[in-house]
Enzyme design. Structure first.
Site: not given
Ligand code: C5P
Length: 247
Positions: A78, A81-82, A85, A227
């Protein structure tokens, strides 16, 4: 790149597995032994194994390497960021030989496009609105209701080049309406609605859930289950039963 063409264990292996099982089991653990045991147990029943934030933060690329011995890997990091990056992280993730990688759609089109360009042989999935969030949660962070936000993010992500969309079961039909049939639609929040099951709808942090058949009927290409399988007394048998239920 499309989900069908994605690599990981090799494109042909991915396609064969995808044809056999739409199931993705989330290996959410920080224990390397448990991860290896779970991967070995459920591997024969899945299309992909998911290595997410818990396993990757604790164990790093070793978690991916272990899972890859049993199935192609969906790396659920997930990223958000910029663009520069995210491009670097996506390229590094792709070098681990993964089939799928997530970025947050809300990072915007430039960020999504940068991830796709940096990892051209990996299916970049754009996460719309988390299955744990509802309208009230989005209002709390100044966003429109879920139905509106999911469609907006899915359309934008598809246009930016994403190979697939991650959304809740109840969002699938609307997402298909926006992105068509070529893209992967990967759906967490799967809760088998059976009395013998260890986790039932409403038992945990997931809010927008459905049983596996409902999600597939709506147009999901992949179902993410954590789960309900990993906390079962017999994860392998539970994954096999789930697959039989939707076959
Ligand atoms: O245990 P459970 O079935 O709830 O696990 C769902 C998995 O899918 C988790 O690993 C979670 O991080 C992931 N996921 C999600 N909702 C999203 C995207 C990913 O639950 N929107």
């Amino acid at each position: 790149m499309s989900a069908q063409a994605a690599g990981g264990g090799g494109a042909s292996e991915f396609s064969a597995r995808q044809a056999r099982s739409p199931l993705i089991v989330a290996l959410d653990t920080d224990d390397p032994r448990r991860l290896a045991d779970l991967a070995g147990a459920v591997g024969p029943h899945v299309g992909l194994l998911k290595v997410g934030l818990q396993a990757f933060t604790a164990l790093g690329p070793a978690a991916v390497a272990t899972a890859r011995r049993h199935a192609p890997v969906f790396c659920d990091l997930k990223l958000h960021d910029i663009p520069n990056t995210v491009a670097g992280a996506a390229a590094a993730a792709a070098r681990m030989g993964i089939a799928m990688l997530t970025v947050h759609a809300s990072g915007g089109p430039a960020m999504i496009a940068a991830a796709c360009k940096a990892a051209p042989d990996t299916t970049i999935l754009a996460v719309t609105v988390l299955t744990s969030l509802d309208d009230a949660d989005l209002a709390g962070v100044g966003q429109p209701p879920v139905a509106e936000q999911v469609v907006r993010l899915a359309g934008m992500a598809a246009e930016a080049g994403a190979g697939g969309i991650v959304c809740a079961p109840g969002d699938v039909a609307a997402v298909r309406g926006v992105v068509g049939n070529a893209l992967a639609v990967v759906v967490p929040g799967i809760r088998p609605d059976r009395p013998d099951h260890p986790l039932r709808p409403g038992d945990d942090d997931q809010r927008r859930v459905a049983d596996p058949r409902t999600a597939l009927r709506a147009g999901a290409s992949h179902l993410v289950v954590g789960r309900p399988v990993t906390q079962a007394a017999d994860p392998a048998a539970t994954a096999a039963a789930l697959l039989a239920e939707i076959a």
